[in-house]
Design a protein around this motif. Structure first.
Motif, short mmCIF file in Angstrom:
data_model
loop_
_atom_site.label_atom_id
_atom_site.label_comp_id
_atom_site.label_asym_id
_atom_site.label_seq_id
_atom_site.Cartn_x
_atom_site.Cartn_y
_atom_site.Cartn_z
N ALA A 79 -13.55 -6.59 -3.68
CA ALA A 79 -13.00 -5.68 -2.66
C ALA A 79 -13.22 -5.71 -1.75
CB ALA A 79 -13.90 -4.52 -3.28
N ALA A 80 -14.69 -6.02 -0.93
CA ALA A 80 -14.33 -6.42 -0.14
C ALA A 80 -13.51 -7.82 1.04
CB ALA A 80 -15.80 -6.23 0.94
N GLY A 81 -13.50 -8.52 0.35
CA GLY A 81 -11.53 -9.97 0.88
C GLY A 81 -11.19 -8.49 0.84
N SER A 82 -10.37 -8.08 -0.47
CA SER A 82 -8.96 -7.64 -0.72
C SER A 82 -9.10 -6.96 0.29
CB SER A 82 -9.65 -7.43 -2.10
OG SER A 82 -7.91 -6.51 -1.92
N LEU A 83 -10.01 -5.97 0.96
CA LEU A 83 -10.00 -4.27 1.41
C LEU A 83 -9.80 -5.09 3.13
CD1 LEU A 83 -12.52 -1.76 0.29
CD2 LEU A 83 -9.42 -1.55 0.37
N ARG A 84 -10.35 -6.46 3.96
CA ARG A 84 -10.18 -6.43 4.88
C ARG A 84 -8.87 -7.52 4.64
NH1 ARG A 84 -14.88 -11.26 6.26
NH2 ARG A 84 -16.03 -9.17 5.25
N PHE A 88 -8.23 -3.32 6.45
CA PHE A 88 -8.92 -2.57 6.03
C PHE A 88 -10.49 -2.71 7.00
CE2 PHE A 88 -5.46 -1.33 2.87
CZ PHE A 88 -5.73 0.02 3.31
N ALA A 89 -10.78 -1.80 7.46
CA ALA A 89 -12.08 -2.39 8.51
C ALA A 89 -12.94 -1.68 7.17
CB ALA A 89 -12.46 -0.78 9.10
N LEU A 90 -12.40 -0.51 7.02
CA LEU A 90 -13.59 -0.68 4.88
C LEU A 90 -14.60 -1.85 4.74
CD1 LEU A 90 -15.08 1.57 3.38
CD2 LEU A 90 -13.44 1.37 2.38
N GLY A 91 -13.17 -3.33 4.34
CA GLY A 91 -13.50 -4.11 3.99
C GLY A 91 -15.12 -4.90 4.55
N GLY A 92 -15.14 -4.52 5.82
CA GLY A 92 -15.86 -5.14 6.50
C GLY A 92 -17.06 -4.69 6.78
N ALA A 93 -17.10 -3.06 6.43
CA ALA A 93 -18.24 -2.84 6.08
C ALA A 93 -18.48 -2.90 4.99
CB ALA A 93 -18.13 -0.99 6.24
N LEU A 94 -17.64 -2.73 3.84
CA LEU A 94 -18.46 -2.90 2.35
C LEU A 94 -19.40 -4.53 2.08
CD1 LEU A 94 -18.66 -1.70 -0.69
CD2 LEU A 94 -16.05 -2.49 -0.35
N HIS A 95 -18.84 -5.64 3.12
CA HIS A 95 -18.79 -6.79 2.82
C HIS A 95 -21.18 -6.65 3.45
CE1 HIS A 95 -20.25 -10.84 3.30
NE2 HIS A 95 -20.12 -11.05 4.33
N HIS A 96 -20.04 -6.43 4.73
CA HIS A 96 -22.51 -5.74 5.12
C HIS A 96 -23.20 -5.07 4.34
CE1 HIS A 96 -24.81 -4.60 8.66
NE2 HIS A 96 -25.02 -3.89 8.42
#
Length: 184
Positions: A79-84, A88-96
């Motif tokens: 999901a983080a990769g897809s959002l990024r 979406f900045a949320l992708g980077g936050a989710l990955h963190h």
């Protein structure tokens, strides 16, 4: 937040803490404790079964953290990769968050492994100490048995040493002189 509000919150926290129950003895404890004027005597008794149980639980938690704590890692990373990828900045936050979760999970698993391994080591060490102490005590017990052998009743001579000689009964200073061939 103002100073007065801070002071009020501190006072309320102290009030809440003082109303909480504090145990420093077991109710009905025959050995007493500070609450009834007796001296506090804590006895810590841990058996090998207790240590084994704690170690087993720590190892079980270690295993469960690996299998159950990582269930959503793949889907979260996806999901983080897809959002990024969609900007979406949320992708980077989710990955963190996912990365921090993995770090914390690894740290917790390491702590569980440390507890389990330490208790296993403690069991082995104490088992070795017990065997050493038993060996020492059995040697002392064998030696004591040799001293405790009784042949005959109290106050009677041990027949192993033969009958008592008459001149031994009257030995004193004269006996010492007689041993050197001198007469008194």
């Amino acid at each position: 937040m103002g100073w007065n509000e801070w002071e009020q919150l501190k006072a309320e926290a102290i009030e809440r803490r003082s109303g909480a129950m504090r145990l420093n003895q077991v109710p009905g404890d025959p050995e007493g404790g500070p609450a009834d004027g007796g001296s506090p005597q804590a006895v810590l008794k841990v058996t090998q079964a207790d240590l084994a149980k704690v170690g087993d639980h720590a190892f079980g938690l270690y295993e469960r953290l690996w299998t159950e704590g990582r269930v959503s890692v793949h889907s979260t990373e996806k999901a983080a990769g897809s959002l990024r990828g969609q900007g979406f900045a949320l992708g980077g936050a989710l990955h963190h968050v996912s990365t921090r979760w993995e770090e914390q999970l690894t740290s917790l698993r390491d702590a569980c492994a440390h507890i389990s391994n330490h208790l296993e080591f403690t069991q082995r060490t104490h088992r070795g100490d017990e065997q050493h102490v038993r060996g020492e005590l059995s040697g002392i017990r064998t030696l004591d048995q040799g001293f405790d052998e009784k042949v005959g009743g109290p106050g009677t001579a041990n027949p192993v040493y033969g009958p008592r000689k008459a001149d031994e009964d009257h030995r004193g200073d004269e006996g010492d002189a007689g041993d050197r061939g001198e007469t008194g």
